[in-house]
Design an enzyme around this catalytic site. Structure first.
Site, short mmCIF file in Angstrom:
data_model
loop_
_atom_site.label_atom_id
_atom_site.label_comp_id
_atom_site.label_asym_id
_atom_site.label_seq_id
_atom_site.Cartn_x
_atom_site.Cartn_y
_atom_site.Cartn_z
N CYS A 88 42.58 1.98 26.07
CA CYS A 88 43.35 3.11 25.56
C CYS A 88 44.04 3.83 26.72
O CYS A 88 44.84 3.24 27.43
CB CYS A 88 42.48 4.03 24.72
SG CYS A 88 43.47 5.15 23.67
N HIS A 198 41.20 0.14 20.71
CA HIS A 198 39.78 0.32 21.04
C HIS A 198 38.98 -0.88 20.56
O HIS A 198 38.62 -0.95 19.38
CB HIS A 198 39.24 1.59 20.37
CG HIS A 198 39.73 2.86 20.95
ND1 HIS A 198 39.09 3.49 21.99
CD2 HIS A 198 40.81 3.62 20.66
CE1 HIS A 198 39.74 4.59 22.30
NE2 HIS A 198 40.79 4.70 21.51
N GLU A 200 35.92 -1.45 21.12
CA GLU A 200 34.58 -0.99 20.75
C GLU A 200 34.54 -0.38 19.35
O GLU A 200 33.46 -0.16 18.79
CB GLU A 200 34.08 0.02 21.78
CG GLU A 200 34.63 1.43 21.67
CD GLU A 200 36.02 1.61 22.25
OE1 GLU A 200 36.44 2.79 22.38
OE2 GLU A 200 36.68 0.61 22.58
#
Length: 217
Positions: A88, A198, A200
């Site tokens: 990001c 992202h 994750e």
């Protein structure tokens, strides 16, 4: 399910105050890494991989990174060919500069280019989107072309300008996505990889992507 390895790769999530470090830690552990959240210089330098997260404003992230000596860590790891991954705003600060609300700030300048406002009717770009990855991408290996990743951002790089003329040096692999106009969604450039989205927060697709990175460490 969390993956296991006899000799797991050691990954440091660099904690400089601007990033969702806990979710990154969990996702990397799920992908099979031995993860530590720290800003300790020696640990960050000696890890198999360094992950640099980032949320918020470009200039604030750069100030926080410099205060934690993260700019030195990234520069020295890359000088030695040691893997670094940005996520990001952690990707955005790898470029030369960022412009937010008319204010320009210097980035790490690992890549030329300017991070600027998204050129779209709806901002921020928030939610799931597909990407267009090169056929030989290692980062997106094993993922379907229609795999979706989770984005949350109002700024991006719209023009990729780094050229490689030395035939002995592999050209960077640039992945694109579109929100209004196309923007850089990921880069693979030697030891330096990064994603605008992202991983994750991107479910199984993100887990596969992180596993792909860890397997190169």
């Amino acid at each position: 399910m969390e993956l296991t390895s006899v000799n797991p790769k050691r990954v440091v999530v660099f904690d400089y105050g601007f990033g969702n470090v806990r979710s990154a830690e969990r996702a990397l552990a799920r992908a099979g890494a031995d993860v530590e959240i720290t800003r300790d210089y020696d640990k960050a330098m000696n890890a198999d991989g360094l992950l640099v997260p980032g949320v918020g404003a470009f200039a604030a992230c750069m100030d926080g990174l410099r205060a934690a000596r993260g700019d030195w860590v990234v520069e020295r790891r890359l000088a030695g060919g040691r893997p670094v991954m940005g996520i990001c705003v952690g990707m955005q600060i790898l470029f030369a500069r960022g412009i937010e609300h008319g204010v320009e700030a210097e980035g790490l300048d690992e890549w030329p280019g300017t991070v600027g406002p998204l050129q779209a009717d709806v901002v921020p770009h928030m939610g799931w989107n597909t990407v267009e990855a090169p056929a030989d991408s290692q980062l997106f290996a094993g993922l379907d072309a229609d795999a979706r990743f989770y984005f949350v951002h109002s700024y991006a790089v719209h023009d990729w300008s780094l050229e490689t003329h030395n035939p002995l040096i592999a050209a960077p692999k640039v992945t694109w996505s579109t929100h209004g106009k196309p923007f850089v969604a990921a880069v693979e450039n030697g030891a330096l990889w990064a994603t605008q989205f992202h991983p994750e927060k991107s479910g199984d697709a993100g887990a596969q992507l992180l596993t792909n990175w860890i397997e190169t460490l």
